[in-house]
Design a protein around this motif. Structure first.
Motif, PDB file in Angstrom:
ATOM      1  N   ALA A  28      19.737 -13.014  17.421  1.00 31.53           N
ATOM      2  CA  ALA A  28      19.668 -12.417  18.759  1.00 31.53           C
ATOM      3  C   ALA A  28      19.379 -10.924  18.674  1.00 31.53           C
ATOM      4  CB  ALA A  28      20.980 -12.657  19.502  1.00 31.53           C
ATOM      5  N   VAL A  29      20.066 -10.227  17.774  1.00 30.37           N
ATOM      6  CA  VAL A  29      19.850  -8.784  17.628  1.00 30.37           C
ATOM      7  C   VAL A  29      18.423  -8.498  17.187  1.00 30.37           C
ATOM      8  CG1 VAL A  29      20.489  -6.740  16.285  1.00 30.37           C
ATOM      9  CG2 VAL A  29      22.270  -8.249  17.186  1.00 30.37           C
ATOM     10  N   TRP A  30      17.955  -9.259  16.195  1.00 32.44           N
ATOM     11  CA  TRP A  30      16.602  -9.024  15.708  1.00 32.44           C
ATOM     12  C   TRP A  30      15.560  -9.323  16.785  1.00 32.44           C
ATOM     13  CZ3 TRP A  30      13.926  -6.107  13.046  1.00 32.44           C
ATOM     14  CH2 TRP A  30      12.639  -6.420  12.617  1.00 32.44           C
ATOM     15  N   SER A  31      15.765 -10.405  17.525  1.00 33.94           N
ATOM     16  CA  SER A  31      14.827 -10.752  18.586  1.00 33.94           C
ATOM     17  C   SER A  31      14.794  -9.674  19.661  1.00 33.94           C
ATOM     18  CB  SER A  31      15.235 -12.093  19.197  1.00 33.94           C
ATOM     19  OG  SER A  31      14.344 -12.467  20.217  1.00 33.94           O
ATOM     20  N   ALA A  32      15.971  -9.144  20.004  1.00 37.65           N
ATOM     21  CA  ALA A  32      16.036  -8.090  21.026  1.00 37.65           C
ATOM     22  C   ALA A  32      15.344  -6.816  20.567  1.00 37.65           C
ATOM     23  CB  ALA A  32      17.494  -7.795  21.373  1.00 37.65           C
ATOM     24  N   ALA A 339      17.257 -13.768  32.819  1.00 41.17           N
ATOM     25  CA  ALA A 339      16.377 -12.811  32.141  1.00 41.17           C
ATOM     26  C   ALA A 339      15.380 -13.511  31.237  1.00 41.17           C
ATOM     27  CB  ALA A 339      17.216 -11.810  31.342  1.00 41.17           C
ATOM     28  N   ILE A 340      15.816 -14.522  30.486  1.00 44.90           N
ATOM     29  CA  ILE A 340      14.894 -15.171  29.541  1.00 44.90           C
ATOM     30  C   ILE A 340      13.829 -15.968  30.290  1.00 44.90           C
ATOM     31  CG2 ILE A 340      16.261 -17.284  29.206  1.00 44.90           C
ATOM     32  CD1 ILE A 340      14.130 -15.379  26.602  1.00 44.90           C
ATOM     33  N   ASN A 341      14.182 -16.578  31.405  1.00 49.33           N
ATOM     34  CA  ASN A 341      13.171 -17.305  32.172  1.00 49.33           C
ATOM     35  C   ASN A 341      12.192 -16.353  32.846  1.00 49.33           C
ATOM     36  OD1 ASN A 341      13.578 -20.420  32.352  1.00 49.33           O
ATOM     37  ND2 ASN A 341      15.651 -19.578  32.375  1.00 49.33           N
ATOM     38  N   LEU A 342      12.677 -15.232  33.342  1.00 47.03           N
ATOM     39  CA  LEU A 342      11.770 -14.227  33.923  1.00 47.03           C
ATOM     40  C   LEU A 342      10.856 -13.637  32.847  1.00 47.03           C
ATOM     41  CD1 LEU A 342      14.190 -12.393  36.384  1.00 47.03           C
ATOM     42  CD2 LEU A 342      12.250 -13.865  36.975  1.00 47.03           C
ATOM     43  N   ALA A 343      11.385 -13.477  31.631  1.00 46.23           N
ATOM     44  CA  ALA A 343      10.554 -12.979  30.527  1.00 46.23           C
ATOM     45  C   ALA A 343       9.415 -13.954  30.239  1.00 46.23           C
ATOM     46  CB  ALA A 343      11.408 -12.783  29.270  1.00 46.23           C
ATOM     47  N   ALA A 344       9.737 -15.244  30.223  1.00 51.36           N
ATOM     48  CA  ALA A 344       8.711 -16.254  29.970  1.00 51.36           C
ATOM     49  C   ALA A 344       7.661 -16.266  31.080  1.00 51.36           C
ATOM     50  CB  ALA A 344       9.358 -17.630  29.826  1.00 51.36           C
ATOM     51  N   LEU A 361       3.272  -7.168  29.848  1.00 51.05           N
ATOM     52  CA  LEU A 361       3.789  -7.269  28.478  1.00 51.05           C
ATOM     53  C   LEU A 361       5.062  -6.444  28.329  1.00 51.05           C
ATOM     54  CD1 LEU A 361       0.711  -7.107  26.064  1.00 51.05           C
ATOM     55  CD2 LEU A 361       2.194  -9.060  26.535  1.00 51.05           C
ATOM     56  N   ALA A 362       5.043  -5.246  28.855  1.00 52.81           N
ATOM     57  CA  ALA A 362       6.229  -4.391  28.777  1.00 52.81           C
ATOM     58  C   ALA A 362       7.402  -5.014  29.529  1.00 52.81           C
ATOM     59  CB  ALA A 362       5.905  -3.005  29.342  1.00 52.81           C
ATOM     60  N   LEU A 367      12.616  -7.840  29.488  1.00 52.01           N
ATOM     61  CA  LEU A 367      13.450  -8.960  29.924  1.00 52.01           C
ATOM     62  C   LEU A 367      13.920  -9.799  28.741  1.00 52.01           C
ATOM     63  CD1 LEU A 367      11.344  -9.921  33.052  1.00 52.01           C
ATOM     64  CD2 LEU A 367      13.760  -9.245  33.099  1.00 52.01           C
ATOM     65  N   TRP A 368      13.030  -9.996  27.766  1.00 47.78           N
ATOM     66  CA  TRP A 368      13.400 -10.738  26.564  1.00 47.78           C
ATOM     67  C   TRP A 368      14.541 -10.018  25.833  1.00 47.78           C
ATOM     68  CZ3 TRP A 368      11.274 -15.264  24.263  1.00 47.78           C
ATOM     69  CH2 TRP A 368      11.707 -15.530  22.962  1.00 47.78           C
ATOM     70  N   SER A 369      14.410  -8.703  25.695  1.00 53.14           N
ATOM     71  CA  SER A 369      15.447  -7.923  25.016  1.00 53.14           C
ATOM     72  C   SER A 369      16.758  -7.929  25.792  1.00 53.14           C
ATOM     73  CB  SER A 369      14.971  -6.483  24.799  1.00 53.14           C
ATOM     74  OG  SER A 369      13.879  -6.451  23.904  1.00 53.14           O
ATOM     75  N   LEU A 370      16.665  -7.897  27.121  1.00 52.43           N
ATOM     76  CA  LEU A 370      17.882  -7.986  27.932  1.00 52.43           C
ATOM     77  C   LEU A 370      18.579  -9.320  27.722  1.00 52.43           C
ATOM     78  CD1 LEU A 370      16.737  -6.379  31.317  1.00 52.43           C
ATOM     79  CD2 LEU A 370      18.404  -5.456  29.694  1.00 52.43           C
TER      80      LEU A 370
END
Length: 388
Positions: A28-32, A339-344, A361-362, A367-370
């Protein structure tokens, strides 16, 4: 001793008492961190993190295997009844994953050694899963072993891509393995958890039992992703992907997902499988109608949507269950699911709307990091402490 007794006898650091603890937290940390690092590199930061290859590699061979390893090193001992991989052995396995992440950050300086160091983790992890499943004669889960081997081979192919002219074979192999894992394991746990939850509420209409419909959907998904891996631009592959996507969505309708809306921790599993069916169909449509559907749309519906949402859903549920907490989503969990669904969605729109790609993209990266940073903050204290 039983698997549970062996776990209780463990007296070392809590973080290495279960496979899900170090791998979920570090993944999770690395992905964020990896998502904004890529955006930074893309718009003027260090070239190594701004390259498309680094971004693709760290999502498919850094983040995803960490979550798969966390899930399987926790689940396989329960399937086989054998000694869990905990303590020093788990720490060594996790260290190999960490070595790969550092090596890929400094690949410009390390040269071929970076690829070698990065390949060690998936090879070791696959060997561990093969050993446990075969030693426990747990033949039902041999397909899971095959998927771990496929990920390891895909990573090697990714590193050899430029030298051998493989034209992206490694990345496609990894996506194929991911789709099969989601269809196989998601198709096992989602109806099972739903059935248990509905029975507790005295429901009379339950998800359909595993049947020929599920077998056909799994076979269609396997054939479709295999065809796409070998011939990514062929019309039969596109048609196969669309059929597989439709079958996944039909399979989903048999699991009573609408009845789980009162519990987001369960409903998110149904939504993640919907992303898989939608992503497969969209990827197929991009092959058949490339002038209407850009190829990256299907790719990111699968990776950001199906993979991103499923991983987070499984991480939250497994962490709560194995840490002795109630299987119910609190406010923080609901927020990271949103957040993860909005990122997608943002990443998908970026592929469909090129004029707004930088902004979208930003937004998707933020959102992915959140989502994954939020998981690390909300669930980190559980993962580092002993079970209640």
């Amino acid at each position: 001793m039983s698997t549970a007794q062996q776990r209780r006898a463990y007296a070392g650091p809590a973080i290495f008492s279960h496979g899900f603890r170090p791998f979920f937290f570090a993944g999770a940390v690395w992905s964020a961190l990896a998502a904004p690092l890529w955006i930074w590199g893309l718009f003027g930061g260090p070239a190594v993190v701004g390259s498309r290859d680094w971004h693709v590699h760290e999502m498919l061979f850094g983040f995803l295997p960490a979550i798969v390893a966390g899930f399987l090193t926790t689940a396989v001992p329960n399937w086989t009844g054998r000694m869990p991989v905990i303590g020093a052995r788990l720490a060594i396995l996790w260290s190999l994953w960490l070595l790969g992440r550092v090596a890929m950050l400094f690949q410009d300086r390390l040269g071929p050694f970076a690829a070698l160091a990065d390949s060690l983790f998936l090879l070791a992890f696959s060997a561990v899963i093969w050993r446990e499943v075969t030693a426990g004669r747990n033949w039902r889960n041999l397909p899971v072993c095959l998927m771990t081997s496929l990920l390891a081979l895909a990573n090697i192919a990714f590193h050899l891509d430029a030298a051998l002219g493989l034209n992206g074979l490694g990345a496609r192999l990894a996506m194929a393995a991911a789709c099969l894992l989601l269809a196989l394991i998601g198709g096992r746990i989602t109806p099972s958890f739903t059935t248990n939850w509905l029975r507790q509420r005295k429901a009379t209409v339950l998800p359909k039992a595993f049947s020929v419909v599920d077998k056909i959907a799994l076979a269609a998904t396997g054939l479709a992703v295999a065809g796409w891996t070998l011939a990514p631009q062929s019309l039969p592959a596109g048609a196969g992907l669309m059929i597989a996507g439709a079958l996944c969505l039909f399979r989903l309708t048999r699991w009573r997902g609408l009845r789980t809306l009162a519990e987001p921790l369960l409903a998110i599993l149904h939504l993640s499988h919907a992303w898989l069916g939608f992503g497969l169909g969209l990827l197929g449509a991009s092959i058949i109608w490339p002038q209407l559907v850009p190829g990256p749309a299907g790719i990111h519906a699968i990776t950001a949507g199906a993979v991103g949402v499923t991983c987070l859903a499984v991480m939250c549920r497994a962490s709560l269950g194995h840490c002795g907490r109630a299987l119910s989503a609190d406010g923080a969990t609901i927020a990271i699911f949103a957040a993860i669904n909005l990122a997608a969605v943002a990443r998908l729109i970026a592929a469909l709307w090129p004029a707004q790609t930088p902004t979208l993209l930003a937004a998707a990266a933020l959102l992915w990091s959140l989502a994954y940073g939020g998981f690390a903050l909300a669930y980190g204290p559980l993962l580092w402490r002993r079970r209640l």
